[in-house]
Design an enzyme around this catalytic site. Structure first.
Site, mmCIF file in Angstrom:
data_model
loop_
_atom_site.group_PDB
_atom_site.id
_atom_site.type_symbol
_atom_site.label_atom_id
_atom_site.label_comp_id
_atom_site.label_asym_id
_atom_site.label_seq_id
_atom_site.Cartn_x
_atom_site.Cartn_y
_atom_site.Cartn_z
ATOM 1 N N THR A 96 -1.160 7.594 0.060
ATOM 2 C CA THR A 96 -3.099 7.491 -0.795
ATOM 3 C C THR A 96 -3.424 6.075 -0.601
ATOM 4 O O THR A 96 -4.956 5.629 -0.785
ATOM 5 C CB THR A 96 -2.559 6.844 -2.626
ATOM 6 O OG1 THR A 96 -2.181 6.176 -2.455
ATOM 7 C CG2 THR A 96 -1.673 8.493 -3.017
ATOM 8 N N ASP A 146 5.402 -6.313 8.923
ATOM 9 C CA ASP A 146 5.708 -6.297 10.483
ATOM 10 C C ASP A 146 5.515 -7.336 11.327
ATOM 11 O O ASP A 146 7.437 -7.570 11.870
ATOM 12 C CB ASP A 146 6.041 -4.548 10.697
ATOM 13 C CG ASP A 146 5.918 -3.709 9.485
ATOM 14 O OD1 ASP A 146 7.257 -4.511 8.597
ATOM 15 O OD2 ASP A 146 5.708 -2.613 9.380
ATOM 16 N N ASP A 150 0.723 -3.778 12.041
ATOM 17 C CA ASP A 150 0.778 -3.963 10.947
ATOM 18 C C ASP A 150 1.173 -5.937 10.211
ATOM 19 O O ASP A 150 1.911 -6.284 11.237
ATOM 20 C CB ASP A 150 2.250 -3.469 10.568
ATOM 21 C CG ASP A 150 2.571 -3.435 8.994
ATOM 22 O OD1 ASP A 150 2.669 -4.280 8.113
ATOM 23 O OD2 ASP A 150 2.601 -1.949 8.004
ATOM 24 N N ARG A 193 1.056 -1.609 0.563
ATOM 25 C CA ARG A 193 0.180 0.022 -0.133
ATOM 26 C C ARG A 193 0.946 0.834 0.002
ATOM 27 O O ARG A 193 1.947 1.333 1.210
ATOM 28 C CB ARG A 193 -0.659 -0.085 1.299
ATOM 29 C CG ARG A 193 -2.036 -1.355 1.479
ATOM 30 C CD ARG A 193 -2.766 -0.743 2.368
ATOM 31 N NE ARG A 193 -2.685 -0.555 3.927
ATOM 32 C CZ ARG A 193 -3.079 -0.384 4.572
ATOM 33 N NH1 ARG A 193 -4.044 0.146 4.431
ATOM 34 N NH2 ARG A 193 -2.872 0.542 5.716
HETATM 35 C C1 PRP Z 1 -0.890 -4.894 4.173
HETATM 36 C C2 PRP Z 1 -1.694 -6.183 4.462
HETATM 37 C C3 PRP Z 1 -2.385 -6.074 3.032
HETATM 38 C C4 PRP Z 1 -2.786 -4.890 2.893
HETATM 39 C C5 PRP Z 1 -4.304 -4.527 3.730
HETATM 40 O O1 PRP Z 1 0.218 -5.179 3.685
HETATM 41 O O2 PRP Z 1 -1.460 -7.542 4.536
HETATM 42 O O3 PRP Z 1 -1.986 -6.752 1.437
HETATM 43 O O4 PRP Z 1 -2.190 -4.513 3.694
HETATM 44 O O5 PRP Z 1 -4.886 -3.340 3.597
HETATM 45 P P1 PRP Z 1 -5.666 -2.606 2.218
HETATM 46 O O6 PRP Z 1 -7.188 -3.622 2.496
HETATM 47 O O7 PRP Z 1 -6.152 -1.410 2.697
HETATM 48 O O8 PRP Z 1 -5.410 -2.697 0.862
HETATM 49 P P2 PRP Z 1 1.177 -4.156 3.304
HETATM 50 O O9 PRP Z 1 0.752 -3.384 2.097
HETATM 51 O O10 PRP Z 1 1.055 -3.840 4.746
HETATM 52 O O11 PRP Z 1 2.532 -4.920 2.228
HETATM 53 P P3 PRP Z 1 3.257 -5.743 3.213
HETATM 54 O O12 PRP Z 1 2.784 -7.177 3.449
HETATM 55 O O13 PRP Z 1 4.570 -6.113 2.474
HETATM 56 O O14 PRP Z 1 3.972 -5.291 4.495
HETATM 57 N N1 URA Z 2 -2.364 -3.300 6.759
HETATM 58 C C1 URA Z 2 -2.316 -3.994 7.846
HETATM 59 O O1 URA Z 2 -1.386 -5.109 7.722
HETATM 60 N N2 URA Z 2 -3.108 -4.159 9.024
HETATM 61 C C2 URA Z 2 -3.658 -3.221 8.717
HETATM 62 O O2 URA Z 2 -4.306 -3.370 9.794
HETATM 63 C C3 URA Z 2 -4.556 -2.966 7.746
HETATM 64 C C4 URA Z 2 -3.147 -2.993 6.963
#
Ligand code: PRP
Ligand code: URA
Length: 206
Positions: A105, A200, A197, A101
């Site tokens: 935005t 993380d 998160d 994400r």
């Molecule tokens: C997180 C999560 C989803 C997304 C959800 O990933 O694992 O993929 O956010 O958010 P959304 O429904 O608003 O799209 P992130 O973008 O943090 O990436 P990562 O798993 O690589 O940390």
């Molecule tokens: N992605 C995450 O990992 N946690 C949240 O709460 C939203 C998006």
């Protein structure tokens, strides 16, 4: 269709997963266990075919799952759901979709895609612990539809009403499975109360 799985063991383990003090090792282990329990709960309606097998005692008319299962974790956090499901469905193929994400935005940014062939004949389970705005899941599923996928199920752990709404409007034919439907998103797009998160916490990157 939205199904929130209200199994006590899933809820119990999700409670441990949510705790702030749960470290990376336990987070990974709990997510693995929760994913396996979810897989068990949602595989009860997989299509079966009749087969005849020979037991040591003779012929037995029985059933086995007929369709190929394809797991598609959304990187990174979706990776934490693969092993728990694969332990139960070891023949499942695994594709990968990389999305993150944009922090400002909240729009999904695609950076990787490698999926098995024959998606059209398979049951495709898209895996991501978090369904927040729904942008990532919706973009992943749009891509999979372009690759031919028809029977798609979205499997998440924690969802927000905003993400469910987006999925229902953009992909009304995709069933959504959650272990919990939380209250809302905060102004940074994080699920409240959620678990923080997921990527993380799973990989220890913060
Ligand atoms: C997180 C999560 C989803 C997304 C959800 O990933 O694992 O993929 O956010 O958010 P959304 O429904 O608003 O799209 P992130 O973008 O943090 O990436 P990562 O798993 O690589 O940390
Ligand atoms: N992605 C995450 O990992 N946690 C949240 O709460 C939203 C998006």
């Amino acid at each position: 269709m939205l199904k929130v799985l209200e199994h006590h063991l899933i809820t119990h383990k999700l409670t441990q997963l949510r705790r702030r003090e749960t470290g990376t090792k336990d987070f990974r282990h709990l997510l693995d266990e929760i994913s396996g329990l979810i897989a068990y709960e949602i595989s009860g309606d997989l299509p079966m075919k009749e087969v005849e097998v020979e037991t040591p005692m003779g012929a037995c008319n029985t059933h086995e799952i007929v369709k190929e299962i394809v797991l598609i974790p959304i990187l990174r956090a979706g990776l934490g759901m693969v092993d728990g499901i694969r332990n139960l469905i070891p023949t499942a193929k695994v594709g990968h979709i990389g999305l993150y994400r944009n922090e400002k935005t909240l729009a999904p940014v695609a950076y990787y895609s490698k999926v098995p062939k024959n998606l059209a004949e398979s049951i495709v389970m898209v895996l991501d612990p978090m369904l927040a705005t729904g942008g990532s899941a919706s973009a992943a599923i749009s891509g999979l539809k372009e690759e031919g996928a028809i029977d798609i199920r979205l499997v998440c752990v924690v969802g927000a009403p905003e993400g469910v709404k987006k999925m229902e409007s953009e992909h009304p034919n995709v069933d959504i499975y959650l272990a919990a439907l939380d209250e809302k998103l905060n102004d940074k797009g994080y699920i409240v109360p959620g678990l923080g998160d997921a990527g993380d916490r799973l990989f220890g990157t913060k």
